[in-house]
Design an enzyme around this catalytic site. Structure first.
Site, mmCIF file in Angstrom:
data_model
loop_
_atom_site.group_PDB
_atom_site.id
_atom_site.type_symbol
_atom_site.label_atom_id
_atom_site.label_comp_id
_atom_site.label_asym_id
_atom_site.label_seq_id
_atom_site.Cartn_x
_atom_site.Cartn_y
_atom_site.Cartn_z
ATOM 1 N N GLY A 59 -10.679 -19.785 -18.705
ATOM 2 C CA GLY A 59 -9.657 -18.922 -18.125
ATOM 3 C C GLY A 59 -9.387 -17.674 -18.919
ATOM 4 O O GLY A 59 -8.563 -16.850 -18.530
ATOM 5 N N ASP A 114 -6.117 -27.213 -29.092
ATOM 6 C CA ASP A 114 -7.315 -26.672 -29.727
ATOM 7 C C ASP A 114 -7.395 -27.085 -31.192
ATOM 8 O O ASP A 114 -8.449 -27.524 -31.675
ATOM 9 C CB ASP A 114 -7.322 -25.140 -29.621
ATOM 10 C CG ASP A 114 -7.660 -24.653 -28.221
ATOM 11 O OD1 ASP A 114 -8.166 -25.462 -27.428
ATOM 12 O OD2 ASP A 114 -7.415 -23.472 -27.927
ATOM 13 N N HIS A 233 -1.491 -18.677 -21.249
ATOM 14 C CA HIS A 233 -1.582 -19.878 -20.412
ATOM 15 C C HIS A 233 -0.369 -19.968 -19.502
ATOM 16 O O HIS A 233 0.086 -21.051 -19.165
ATOM 17 C CB HIS A 233 -1.653 -21.141 -21.277
ATOM 18 C CG HIS A 233 -2.713 -21.100 -22.318
ATOM 19 N ND1 HIS A 233 -2.450 -20.819 -23.636
ATOM 20 C CD2 HIS A 233 -4.052 -21.297 -22.228
ATOM 21 C CE1 HIS A 233 -3.578 -20.848 -24.323
ATOM 22 N NE2 HIS A 233 -4.570 -21.129 -23.493
ATOM 23 N N GLY A 431 -3.645 6.069 4.630
ATOM 24 C CA GLY A 431 -2.237 6.375 4.400
ATOM 25 C C GLY A 431 -1.951 7.556 3.499
ATOM 26 O O GLY A 431 -0.784 7.849 3.237
ATOM 27 N N THR A 479 -11.472 13.931 1.109
ATOM 28 C CA THR A 479 -12.252 14.714 2.067
ATOM 29 C C THR A 479 -11.479 15.927 2.556
ATOM 30 O O THR A 479 -12.045 17.019 2.693
ATOM 31 C CB THR A 479 -12.647 13.826 3.267
ATOM 32 O OG1 THR A 479 -13.351 12.688 2.794
ATOM 33 C CG2 THR A 479 -13.512 14.594 4.238
ATOM 34 N N SER A 480 -10.177 15.754 2.812
ATOM 35 C CA SER A 480 -9.373 16.877 3.311
ATOM 36 C C SER A 480 -9.410 18.047 2.347
ATOM 37 O O SER A 480 -9.618 19.201 2.744
ATOM 38 C CB SER A 480 -7.921 16.443 3.517
ATOM 39 O OG SER A 480 -7.827 15.474 4.531
ATOM 40 N N ASP A 588 -5.599 12.035 15.552
ATOM 41 C CA ASP A 588 -6.159 12.073 14.210
ATOM 42 C C ASP A 588 -5.162 12.739 13.261
ATOM 43 O O ASP A 588 -4.682 13.850 13.525
ATOM 44 C CB ASP A 588 -7.470 12.850 14.191
ATOM 45 C CG ASP A 588 -8.032 12.961 12.783
ATOM 46 O OD1 ASP A 588 -8.462 11.925 12.244
ATOM 47 O OD2 ASP A 588 -7.994 14.069 12.225
ATOM 48 N N PRO A 589 -4.821 12.103 12.121
ATOM 49 C CA PRO A 589 -3.827 12.667 11.204
ATOM 50 C C PRO A 589 -4.224 14.044 10.657
ATOM 51 O O PRO A 589 -3.379 14.934 10.527
ATOM 52 C CB PRO A 589 -3.758 11.634 10.080
ATOM 53 C CG PRO A 589 -4.246 10.365 10.695
ATOM 54 C CD PRO A 589 -5.267 10.772 11.698
ATOM 55 N N GLY A 590 -5.515 14.203 10.329
ATOM 56 C CA GLY A 590 -5.969 15.488 9.806
ATOM 57 C C GLY A 590 -5.820 16.601 10.828
ATOM 58 O O GLY A 590 -5.436 17.731 10.490
#
Length: 606
Positions: A59, A114, A233, A431, A479-480, A588-590
């Protein structure tokens, strides 16, 4: 807080063995004893060097198996999740890699199970004439002396540094005795201090959240709650609510690591003016690399030392499954240097840390010591060659006051539409479209208000557009941002040699910037459900008619049409058709954002 999900494994599957076999598959250097869950290095010659063995509950990967390799661990043994391996397993590791003559160092974390199991294995090995030394790691400063006087400090990320220095020391100095090297390991441990913080506890694969709470009595944190000083732990720490500012948290953590004021938790002396030290930032398992390096920068800028760290290590070293946290470890090198009778000194520790290894869990790259020395003495950042980039200007002249008014109207209309854009993008995208557009708009509005050079160029449309392009590039991602920047850059190129400002010249420039500029870099066209569905009808109609009102109507119609379209580009292309048709069709938001800009500008002109 919502607990992280895990994949579903086969019923009764030994998931610990599965992960060890997966580790072995990715590490051709090592071998595995499946029945005892022992990973070992078959290539290390422990007849000529002291063997270094470690282990503990699963773990905490890459601890322990991930540190098996050249110049690091010779073997590692894994118990069940958060549980010590048995003495039988540990003996298998000792008998596989330990040499009776040269001896074996067993590194064990200071947890009751241990210490008991590894200690018992060490005693059994001694009865079989193995020469064994135990080095117990205990670097946690979260728990005070009164609370831990029976068992001592817990072991945290400092364990990785102990592994690294002992593994390299035994490989590089085969003349050193077992006692000299094990004493050296204890000396390093005495000068380690670690403290962790996390947004929540960890969850265990194969366990549902309710099972976790029932079986381990784990109380998961609220959404605005963090925890300081928790164990690996799921041992509880101190609740922090609300979640503190990162700098405030880090200052508090460093204060607890180095300040002598809290005698309950002051374990390592630090001379802030003179001491050399190593800094390790550990990912507790669920922190992204992005945040871990950001956290590192915040730690470094809040360090109270006059000297820079001699070494900085940033990675996942000792984790707690997916715990969304980090820990800070400091190793005081100067104290080691001052220690009388120690076999190794400060420079040796650094050499051992710099020694390359092929162990897959040791992810920091090794660098020549000279680069570390240089990095602490010089500023390694430089000024951008773009700093003195001159603004592209033209001989065109327009009414600066009117243009500023039009520009502000466009940007303010976009900001007014931002909640609507964001809403649409949460339904059909990721978003962030509204936030991205708002970031660009706000950066331009701020420049209009406070940037004197920008203000001085408002009478030149080319210089203004050039500066806007820079602002868009700096403030808008994704991208915008790219599409807007390319289009504006092409627009500047099409206007800069114009002799005058006229409707035809502007219309041609807008058209050419799209068809000969932006379209070279994107396949998006009308009908693809993107911002192009607003932009292309606008520029095409404006070129054909020279009528701004008609061009705005064409843009509006194109934007409205996106409600009926399936997406061909962008993140909307991954959305189901049924989702796009929700609420009577989602535009489309753009396209909505660009239309808001166009309408704001045009209404101000009219």
């Amino acid at each position: 807080m919502t607990l992280a999900k895990h994949w579903k494994y086969n019923e009764n599957e030994d998931i610990v063995l599965s992960q060890l076999e997966g580790l072995l598959a990715a590490n051709p250097y090592a071998k595995l004893i499946p029945t005892e869950k022992v990973i070992f290095n078959p290539h290390s010659d422990t007849q000529s060097k002291i063997a270094v063995i470690s282990g503990g509950g699963a773990g905490h990967e890459p601890l322990h198996g991930g540190f098996v390799g050249e110049n690091l661990l010779d073997a590692a043994v894994s118990g069940h999740i958060f549980a010590s391996p048995s003495t039988k397993q540990i003996m298998a590791a000792i008998k596989t890699k330990g040499d009776k003559e040269r001896g074996t160092i067993i590194v064990v974390k200071n947890y009751t199970g241990d210490v008991l199991h590894f200690g018992l294995a060490a005693e059994r090995a001694k009865s079989d004439n193995y020469n064994v030394e135990l080095v117990v790691v205990s670097d946690d400063v979260a728990v005070g002396r009164k609370q831990n006087k029976m068992v001592g400090r817990r072991a945290l990320a400092g364990t990785a540094l102990i592994h690294k220095v002992l593994g390299a020391a035994t490989a590089l100095d085969t003349s050193a005795s077992l006692k000299e090297i094990s004493d050296f390991g204890r000396l390093v441990n005495e000068n380690l201090a670690t403290l962790g913080a996390s947004l929540d506890r960890t969850s265990v694969p194969g366990k549902a959240a309710q099972e976790e709470e029932d079986e381990h009595k784990v109380e998961f944190n609220d959404d605005d709650e963090a925890e300081l000083g928790l164990g690996i732990h799921n041992e509880p720490g101190t609740k922090l609510k609300p979640i503190p500012n990162l700098d405030e948290l880090i200052k508090d953590m460093i204060e607890k690591l180095v300040s002598p004021s809290d005698q309950e938790r002051h374990y390592v002396d630090f001379d802030l003016d003179n001491d050399d030290f190593v800094l390790l930032i550990n990912n507790l398992g669920g922190t992204s690399s992005f945040e871990l390096f950001a956290i590192t920068e915040h730690v470094i800028k809040n360090l109270p030392f006059k000297k820079a760290p001699k070494r900085i290590f940033v990675s996942d070293f000792v984790t707690s499954f997916n715990s969304p946290g980090f820990s800070i470890t400091l190793l005081n090198l100067s104290n080691i240097d001052k220690s009388k009778g120690a076999k190794f000194k400060l420079e040796d520790v650094l050499k051992f840390l710099d020694t390359p290894t092929n162990a897959p869990g040791w992810k920091p790259k090794t660098y020549d010591a000279k680069y570390w020395d240089e990095s602490g003495k010089q500023d390694r950042t430089i000024e951008s060659p773009m700093k003195d980039e001159s603004v592209v200007t033209s001989n065109l002249k327009i009414d600066a006051k009117q243009f500023e008014q039009n520009l502000k109207a466009a940007l303010e209309n976009l900001l007014k539409a931002e909640p609507k854009v964001t809403h649409y993008d949460t339904l059909v995208g990721d978003g962030d479209c509204g936030e991205t557009l708002a970031g660009g708009a706000n950066s331009i509005l701020e420049a209009l208000k406070s940037d004197k050079e920008f203000q001085s160029h408002l009478s030149d449309p080319v210089a203004t557009l050039y500066r806007i392009t820079e602002l868009v590039e700096d403030s808008m991602g994704g991208t915008s941002g790219g599409l807007y920047s390319i289009y504006l850059t092409a627009l500047v190129q099409n206007l800069k040699d114009a002799k005058e400002v006229s409707t035809k010249i502007v219309a041609d420039a807008l058209y050419n910037a799209l068809h000969d500029g932006l379209f070279k870099y994107t396949k998006a066209r009308v009908g693809g459900r993107t911002m192009i569905d607003s932009l292309q009808p606008f520029v095409d109609t404006f070129k054909d008619t020279g009528d701004l009102s008609k061009a705005v109507e064409a843009a509006k119609k194109g934007c409205e049409e996106t409600k009926k379209l399936e997406a061909s580009f962008g993140r909307s292309s991954y959305v189901n058709k049924e989702d796009l048709e929700a609420e009577g069709g989602i535009p489309d938001p753009g396209a909505v954002g660009l239309l808001a800009l166009i309408e704001g500008f045009a209404n101000s002109v009219n």
